[in-house]
Motif scaffolding. Structure first.
Motif, PDB file in Angstrom:
ATOM      1  N   MET A   1       0.846  -1.202   0.000  1.00  0.00           N
ATOM      2  CA  MET A   1       0.000   0.000   0.000  1.00  0.00           C
ATOM      3  C   MET A   1       0.876   1.245   0.000  1.00  0.00           C
ATOM      4  N   THR A   2       0.593   2.184  -0.903  1.00  0.00           N
ATOM      5  CA  THR A   2       1.378   3.400  -1.017  1.00  0.00           C
ATOM      6  C   THR A   2       1.081   4.340   0.153  1.00  0.00           C
ATOM      7  N   LEU A   3       2.138   4.870   0.756  1.00  0.00           N
ATOM      8  CA  LEU A   3       1.988   5.836   1.842  1.00  0.00           C
ATOM      9  C   LEU A   3       1.839   7.229   1.241  1.00  0.00           C
ATOM     10  N   THR A   4       0.777   7.943   1.647  1.00  0.00           N
ATOM     11  CA  THR A   4       0.544   9.293   1.145  1.00  0.00           C
ATOM     12  C   THR A   4       0.407  10.267   2.307  1.00  0.00           C
ATOM     13  N   ASN A   5       0.423  11.538   1.966  1.00  0.00           N
ATOM     14  CA  ASN A   5       0.116  12.551   2.966  1.00  0.00           C
ATOM     15  C   ASN A   5      -1.384  12.551   3.242  1.00  0.00           C
ATOM     16  N   TRP A   6      -1.792  13.368   4.195  1.00  0.00           N
ATOM     17  CA  TRP A   6      -3.188  13.403   4.648  1.00  0.00           C
ATOM     18  C   TRP A   6      -4.148  13.712   3.499  1.00  0.00           C
ATOM     19  N   ALA A   7      -3.752  14.619   2.617  1.00  0.00           N
ATOM     20  CA  ALA A   7      -4.632  15.012   1.520  1.00  0.00           C
ATOM     21  C   ALA A   7      -4.607  14.024   0.368  1.00  0.00           C
ATOM     22  N   GLY A   8      -3.616  13.130   0.341  1.00  0.00           N
ATOM     23  CA  GLY A   8      -3.523  12.159  -0.735  1.00  0.00           C
ATOM     24  C   GLY A   8      -2.937  12.701  -2.019  1.00  0.00           C
ATOM     25  N   ASN A   9      -2.429  13.945  -2.014  1.00  0.00           N
ATOM     26  CA  ASN A   9      -1.860  14.515  -3.240  1.00  0.00           C
ATOM     27  C   ASN A   9      -0.352  14.300  -3.354  1.00  0.00           C
ATOM     28  N   THR A  10       0.273  13.735  -2.308  1.00  0.00           N
ATOM     29  CA  THR A  10       1.701  13.405  -2.347  1.00  0.00           C
ATOM     30  C   THR A  10       1.877  11.951  -1.939  1.00  0.00           C
ATOM     31  N   ALA A  11       2.487  11.164  -2.809  1.00  0.00           N
ATOM     32  CA  ALA A  11       2.822   9.771  -2.497  1.00  0.00           C
ATOM     33  C   ALA A  11       4.302   9.713  -2.153  1.00  0.00           C
ATOM     34  N   PHE A  12       4.621   9.206  -0.972  1.00  0.00           N
ATOM     35  CA  PHE A  12       6.009   9.160  -0.540  1.00  0.00           C
ATOM     36  C   PHE A  12       6.763   8.071  -1.295  1.00  0.00           C
ATOM     37  N   ARG A  13       7.992   8.401  -1.685  1.00  0.00           N
ATOM     38  CA  ARG A  13       8.792   7.535  -2.538  1.00  0.00           C
ATOM     39  C   ARG A  13       9.847   6.749  -1.775  1.00  0.00           C
ATOM     40  N   ALA A  14       9.764   6.745  -0.463  1.00  0.00           N
ATOM     41  CA  ALA A  14      10.798   6.103   0.362  1.00  0.00           C
ATOM     42  C   ALA A  14      10.959   4.623   0.013  1.00  0.00           C
ATOM     43  N   ARG A  15      12.226   4.175   0.002  1.00  0.00           N
ATOM     44  CA  ARG A  15      12.470   2.749  -0.263  1.00  0.00           C
ATOM     45  C   ARG A  15      12.080   1.908   0.937  1.00  0.00           C
ATOM     46  N   ASP A  16      12.199   2.495   2.141  1.00  0.00           N
ATOM     47  CA  ASP A  16      11.817   1.808   3.367  1.00  0.00           C
ATOM     48  C   ASP A  16      11.199   2.802   4.336  1.00  0.00           C
ATOM     49  N   VAL A  17      10.197   2.334   5.088  1.00  0.00           N
ATOM     50  CA  VAL A  17       9.570   3.142   6.144  1.00  0.00           C
ATOM     51  C   VAL A  17       9.856   2.460   7.474  1.00  0.00           C
ATOM     52  N   HIS A  18      10.398   3.215   8.425  1.00  0.00           N
ATOM     53  CA  HIS A  18      10.833   2.662   9.707  1.00  0.00           C
ATOM     54  C   HIS A  18      10.032   3.279  10.847  1.00  0.00           C
ATOM     55  N   HIS A  19       9.754   2.474  11.853  1.00  0.00           N
ATOM     56  CA  HIS A  19       9.068   2.928  13.060  1.00  0.00           C
ATOM     57  C   HIS A  19       9.945   2.567  14.262  1.00  0.00           C
ATOM     58  N   PRO A  20      11.015   3.316  14.516  1.00  0.00           N
ATOM     59  CA  PRO A  20      11.893   2.969  15.644  1.00  0.00           C
ATOM     60  C   PRO A  20      11.141   3.050  16.963  1.00  0.00           C
ATOM     61  N   THR A  21      11.550   2.213  17.898  1.00  0.00           N
ATOM     62  CA  THR A  21      10.879   2.152  19.201  1.00  0.00           C
ATOM     63  C   THR A  21      11.716   2.741  20.324  1.00  0.00           C
ATOM     64  N   SER A  22      12.927   3.182  20.016  1.00  0.00           N
ATOM     65  CA  SER A  22      13.780   3.770  21.042  1.00  0.00           C
ATOM     66  C   SER A  22      14.715   4.780  20.398  1.00  0.00           C
ATOM     67  N   LEU A  23      15.255   5.654  21.211  1.00  0.00           N
ATOM     68  CA  LEU A  23      16.220   6.634  20.718  1.00  0.00           C
ATOM     69  C   LEU A  23      17.441   5.938  20.142  1.00  0.00           C
ATOM     70  N   GLU A  24      17.890   4.884  20.807  1.00  0.00           N
ATOM     71  CA  GLU A  24      19.087   4.177  20.349  1.00  0.00           C
ATOM     72  C   GLU A  24      18.848   3.552  18.974  1.00  0.00           C
ATOM     73  N   GLU A  25      17.676   2.984  18.761  1.00  0.00           N
ATOM     74  CA  GLU A  25      17.369   2.403  17.456  1.00  0.00           C
ATOM     75  C   GLU A  25      17.339   3.481  16.379  1.00  0.00           C
ATOM     76  N   LEU A  26      16.756   4.632  16.697  1.00  0.00           N
ATOM     77  CA  LEU A  26      16.729   5.744  15.754  1.00  0.00           C
ATOM     78  C   LEU A  26      18.146   6.216  15.431  1.00  0.00           C
ATOM     79  N   GLN A  27      18.990   6.328  16.433  1.00  0.00           N
ATOM     80  CA  GLN A  27      20.371   6.762  16.205  1.00  0.00           C
ATOM     81  C   GLN A  27      21.097   5.810  15.260  1.00  0.00           C
ATOM     82  N   ARG A  28      20.930   4.510  15.473  1.00  0.00           N
ATOM     83  CA  ARG A  28      21.588   3.538  14.604  1.00  0.00           C
ATOM     84  C   ARG A  28      21.062   3.647  13.173  1.00  0.00           C
ATOM     85  N   LEU A  29      19.760   3.839  13.052  1.00  0.00           N
ATOM     86  CA  LEU A  29      19.153   3.936  11.731  1.00  0.00           C
ATOM     87  C   LEU A  29      19.690   5.157  10.985  1.00  0.00           C
TER      88      LEU A  29
END
Length: 402
Positions: A1-29
């Motif tokens: 499923m394509t990730l879009t902004n709230w209005a649906g007029n922009t489709a994000f082109r990211a190769r990967d979408v990440h949901h880090p659960t800690s500051l340390e995980e975000l730092q490594r990413l």
């Protein structure tokens, strides 16, 4: 499923979408990524948050809110929305001095794009920030506070300097607000623009460049029956005249907590047209307000076919380098368009051309075609904190002239 902004007029082109659960995980990413951007609540109408690299969403990070009552400040996680934050702050006896029309938006995203509410003496949301933490290109955490040399460049920064993880906001004592809607504001009342906009804690004009209503939010009761030639709304109103008012905050002068009156929309409803819209906003020096409004009325017949509604607000100056309100008290001229990019673009270009003599600046999270110049000191800060352009994207490259 394509990730879009709230209005649906922009489709994000990211190769990967990440949901880090800690500051340390975000730092490594961040450290391991060649290209990375952070996405807030997705309420921007352009590609400011887009990337072809890694997109990080901080919705699974710890969401602890820390209130310092002695300092009258609150430290909040970046992805927290104002809808979630405001009741916590209110219960502690405090308030945010300002809120945007929608409480659904994230704190960090709102701040980064220069989002605002309305009020002659009230600054934009970013001016409440006293410090922020961000993960920079090498994965380290940088804390900047008011008074630091780089701080004014790092608050409204469009994600170009790093991933903001938390912000500390100034608070004021909790207060009550009454919200009134006044209908039928005559065009001749523009002569009283300054007095009208100073008549409440927060004042908005909603217009289709023919008929105008006033959203008046006051800390005191309004007693004038024929206020500036208007009549009181006899029932709750939505900013879009054809829409039911169920999603709007309580009106008719009933007093209530600041966070249940300053936004136009309730957090438990989808706002406005639930994404079926496009938005633009141009920010002008306050002294040009009346002349600019008169010019827009002259092209109202060209605007209306693709317009849902316009909103006029005033905002106090701040000292943040990329803020649309930097160094000048301002008036914001907002346009909620129909969701027709091809039809809207020529009209937006006409509006931009009409307002060009008044030195407009765009709202960074909305649609525009004329780019303002970027302060050299912000370019220098971006090069220093992100020398390889890890946080750059098409949007920031245009701004930075790269």
């Amino acid at each position: 499923m394509t990730l879009t902004n709230w209005a649906g007029n922009t489709a994000f082109r990211a190769r990967d979408v990440h949901h880090p659960t800690s500051l340390e995980e975000l730092q490594r990413l961040v450290s391991a990524s060649a290209q990375v951007r952070a996405l807030g609540s997705g309420h921007s109408f352009n590609d400011v948050a887009d990337t072809t690299g890694d997109l990080v969403i901080l919705d699974r990070m710890p969401d602890t809110v820390e209130i310092d009552s002695a300092a009258a400040q609150v430290r909040v996680p970046a992805r927290m929305t104002y809808a979630r934050l405001a009741p916590i702050v209110h219960q502690a006896g405090f308030a945010l001095a300002n809120m945007a029309s929608l409480p659904h938006i994230s704190v960090a995203g709102s701040v980064a794009t220069g989002t605002h509410g309305s009020g002659d003496r009230i600054q934009g949301l970013a001016a409440a920030v006293s410090s922020l933490d961000l993960v920079t290109a090498d994965g380290s955490v940088l804390t900047l506070s008011r008074g630091d040399a780089d701080f004014p460049g790092a608050v409204v920064a469009l994600g170009a300097l790093g991933v903001v993880t938390s912000l500390t906001l100034d608070l004021v004592p909790a207060f009550q607000v009454r919200q009134y809607v006044r209908e039928g504001l005559p065009v001749d009342a523009l002569a009283d623009f300054d007095e009208i906009m100073a008549s409440g804690y927060s004042v908005s004009l909603f217009t289709d460049w023919r008929d105008t209503r006033v959203w008046l939010k006051r800390t005191e009761e309004l007693t004038s029956p024929d206020w500036y030639g208007t009549r009181p709304a006899d029932a709750p109103r939505h900013p879009l005249p054809t829409m039911p008012a169920d999603s709007c905050t309580l009106q008719l002068g009933v007093p209530g907590p600041w966070h249940e009156r300053l936004p136009h929309f309730r957090p438990d409803f989808e706002p406005s047209g639930a994404g079926d819209e496009l938005q633009s906003e141009l920010i002008l020096p306050r002294e040009h307000a009346v002349k600019a409004l008169r010019e827009l009325y002259t092209i109202g017949d060209r605007i209306r076919p693709v317009l849902q509604i316009s909103e006029v607000r005033t905002i106090a100056a701040d000292d943040l380098w990329l803020s649309p309100f930097h160094g000048r008290d301002s008036v914001g001229l907002h346009f909620t368009w129909v969701k027709d990019p091809a039809g809207v673009r020529p009209v937006l270009e006409l509006v931009e051309e009409t307002l060009a003599p008044f030195d407009p600046r765009p709202h960074w999270g909305k649609l525009f075609t004329r780019w303002p110049s970027c302060p050299e000191r912000f370019r220098s800060l971006a090069r220093r904190l992100d020398p390889a352009g890890k946080f750059a994207n098409d949007f920031t490259r245009i701004l930075l002239g790269e």
